[in-house]
Write an enzyme that holds these catalytic residues in place. Structure first.
Site, PDB file in Angstrom:
ATOM      1  N   ASP A  94      42.387 107.941 -10.283  1.00 13.36           N
ATOM      2  CA  ASP A  94      41.336 108.722 -10.944  1.00 13.36           C
ATOM      3  C   ASP A  94      41.835 109.521 -12.137  1.00 13.36           C
ATOM      4  O   ASP A  94      41.089 109.775 -13.078  1.00 13.36           O
ATOM      5  CB  ASP A  94      40.675 109.678  -9.949  1.00 13.36           C
ATOM      6  N   ASP A  97      47.476 111.232 -11.139  1.00 12.79           N
ATOM      7  CA  ASP A  97      48.191 111.042  -9.882  1.00 12.79           C
ATOM      8  C   ASP A  97      47.868 109.662  -9.342  1.00 12.79           C
ATOM      9  O   ASP A  97      47.339 108.819 -10.060  1.00 12.79           O
ATOM     10  CB  ASP A  97      47.819 112.150  -8.889  1.00 12.79           C
ATOM     11  N   TYR A 246      38.001 116.451  -4.062  1.00 14.58           N
ATOM     12  CA  TYR A 246      36.680 115.996  -4.486  1.00 14.58           C
ATOM     13  C   TYR A 246      35.650 116.297  -3.408  1.00 14.58           C
ATOM     14  O   TYR A 246      35.008 115.398  -2.865  1.00 14.58           O
ATOM     15  CB  TYR A 246      36.699 114.502  -4.814  1.00 14.58           C
ATOM     16  N   GLU A 499      45.078 117.282 -18.157  1.00 14.10           N
ATOM     17  CA  GLU A 499      44.891 116.111 -17.298  1.00 14.10           C
ATOM     18  C   GLU A 499      43.616 115.386 -17.712  1.00 14.10           C
ATOM     19  O   GLU A 499      42.599 116.001 -18.021  1.00 14.10           O
ATOM     20  CB  GLU A 499      44.807 116.496 -15.822  1.00 14.10           C
TER      21      GLU A 499
END
Length: 543
Positions: A94, A97, A246, A499
């Site tokens: 995603d 990572d 999430y 990120e």
């Protein structure tokens, strides 16, 4: 990881209240946007489109194909699912990572598909339809694998806690690859609903170019929706490991409405629209007015799609009054982005940075910018197609529909560098962009140049803390972006801003393609209002 602030236990109304008092575009700036300013004309949306699609190749998990263009990546996650006796190789990481989170991955594929449904002809005209279809299919191939039974969906591979303890290339992973599923005893209506939406939307994309595959996707989508609706529950109550990353703050009712709308669009079946109308009040579809659209909160997208059906007259008489209420909420969201709602208090409108960026919250704000730009663009096209020239805001003000398209373009241009810092937040685009993206694979020497194993903490010791630029440019990634004052710190440790996530870039595929067409028209004819886009079928037929 992007969750932090988003994973807190906010209610949808609290999420809406996060927006501070409105900031309007000045008259002069708005006129500049409507007429097409010099900075906007300078952007190469075609280049941005091509680069955005490269990013999805950098995020691939599994065995990479010979056609892989991002050559600093290699095979990874080749034993995913092995311990559970299921093949879960493939899909997307995603962000920076190596966990495969099902909910944001599915939302990414839904938005990629929606981009192609609305602007597939524009993507094809730019010569990028093949790459865009590959990006969608890389995700849907994985979902087909992950949906192992009608009422079973594997929703996560990897564990965020152990993954974040290490800084390694995906090719060197030593962290847990435990897989987690939802089923009838451990429901996950949100993740199953979003995956159903993704596969239904993708079935439309592949309908002409690959009808057998489209039929397969639609079959899975229908089964997943039935599973999500029959066995209701939040997936983060069934998979505790996802809560810190999430969490489903908005619950699952928005995903059920969202999935039903996409299934209606894919099949034309009236029972799916009946579902959206009959559950409009109890599921919050015509109740919630939320100033964000994201992997978690789908209400604005639901309301825009429902409003489209009303504008196109694709409904029965009994549906009309409910669809009108959906449209009122859709236009409240549009007006919130424009800063034009005069009722609703402090949460009536979205905050704007001094440089004009829509601002929702500190952590990865660019996800809200790109998703808003897409919704605004799509809605402006729906209005144009229906011959509607105004939007009605809360409090009675009316706004010209062309202002909606202008704001969408302004947000895209902000991402590409028309901002106070002159920084492109699309990595690899323009002369100045983030060079220290918070991304494990990009920040470490490529596997093909050095196959020497890099251990779990070795990456922290030798690569994470370096002040130099990443050795690999994560082309096409859209990073978290600046704060509410347009400030940005390009530092690998500053994960809130540096990120990137797949769902940041996905909505922009369609936006870049559309704006490339408009920019070309402006060069040839001068600025003109955006015409209604061609449907995806005409583009897919050329594949």
């Amino acid at each position: 990881m992007r969750a932090g602030a988003e994973a807190r236990g906010d209610s949808p109304r609290a999420m809406s209240a996060a927006a501070t008092p409105r900031h309007r575009l000045g008259v002069a700036l708005l006129l500049l946007l409507l007429l097409g300013g010099a900075d906007a004309k300078a952007h190469s949306y075609e280049d941005a489109l091509r680069k955005s699609l490269l990013y999805f190749e950098a995020q691939r998990s599994g065995r990479l194909p010979h056609s892989q263009r991002v050559t600093w990546r290699h095979h990874s996650g080749l034993t995913d699912g092995l311990e559970q006796g299921v093949d879960l190789v493939g899909g997307y990481y995603d962000a920076g990572d190596h966990v495969k989170f099902g909910l944001p991955m599915a939302f990414t594929v839904t938005m990629l598909s929606w981009s192609l449904i609305e602007y597939g002809a524009d993507v094809a005209a730019a010569g990028e339809l093949g790459h865009a279809l590959e990006a969608v299919k890389w995700g849907t191939d994985y979902f087909v694998k992950a949906h192992t039974r009608p009422d079973e969906l594997w929703a996560e591979v990897g564990d965020g806690d152990t993954d974040h303890y290490c800084w390694q290339r995906p090719e060197d992973m030593t962290t847990s690859r435990q897989a987690y599923k939802v089923d009838r005893d451990h429901p996950g209506s949100d993740v199953a609903g979003e995956t159903a939406a993704a596969m239904a939307a993708a079935s439309i994309v592949f309908r002409d170019s690959n009808p057998h595959y489209a039929h397969l996707l639609l079959h899975h989508a229908q089964q997943l929706f039935e599973f999500a609706d029959k066995y209701r529950g939040k997936y983060d109550s069934s998979i505790a490991e996802v809560k810190s990353y999430y969490a489903s703050v908005s619950g699952y009712k928005d995903e059920l409405l969202w999935a039903a709308l996409w299934l209606h669009r894919a099949t034309g079946r009236a029972d799916y629209l009946d579902y959206v109308v009959d559950n409009a009040d109890s599921f919050g579809g015509t109740g919630w007015a939320i100033n964000e659209f994201s992997w978690d909160v789908k209400y604005a997208g639901v309301q825009i799609l429902a409003a489209r059906l009303l504008l196109r007259g694709e409904h029965a008489t009994r549906h009309r009054s409910t669809l009108e209420r959906y449209r009122a909420k859709a236009e409240r969201y549009v007006c919130a982005c424009l800063g034009r709602n005069t009722e609703g208090g402090a949460d009536a409108n979205v905050e704007r940075s001094p440089g004009g960026m829509l601002y929702v919250r500190q952590w990865n704000n660019m996800q809200y910018v790109t998703s808003a730009a897409f919704l605004l663009s799509a809605y402006s096209d729906y209005l144009a197609e229906a011959g509607v020239r105004t939007v009605s805001c809360a409090g009675g003000e009316t706004v010209a529909a062309r202002e909606v398209a202008a704001l969408a373009r302004a947000q895209v241009d902000y991402v590409l560098g028309t901002n106070p810092r002159g920084v492109s937040y699309l990595v690899g685009y323009g002369p100045k962009y983030p060079s220290r993206v918070h991304h494990r694979a990009a920040s470490i020497v490529p596997y093909k140049h050095s196959k020497e194993f890099i251990g779990c903490t070795q990456g922290f010791d030798h690569w994470f803390g370096r002040r130099s630029s990443n050795p690999n440019v994560l082309v096409g990634a859209i990073v978290g972006g600046p704060d509410r004052r347009d400030r940005f710190r390009d530092n690998r440790e500053n994960y809130m801003q540096t990120e990137a996530c797949t769902y940041n870039t996905a909505p922009m595929v369609g936006m870049f393609a559309k704006l490339h067409r408009l920019a070309r028209q402006e060069r040839e004819q001068g600025p003109t209002p955006a015409p209604a886009p061609a449907p995806v079928t005409s583009a897919a037929a050329d594949v």
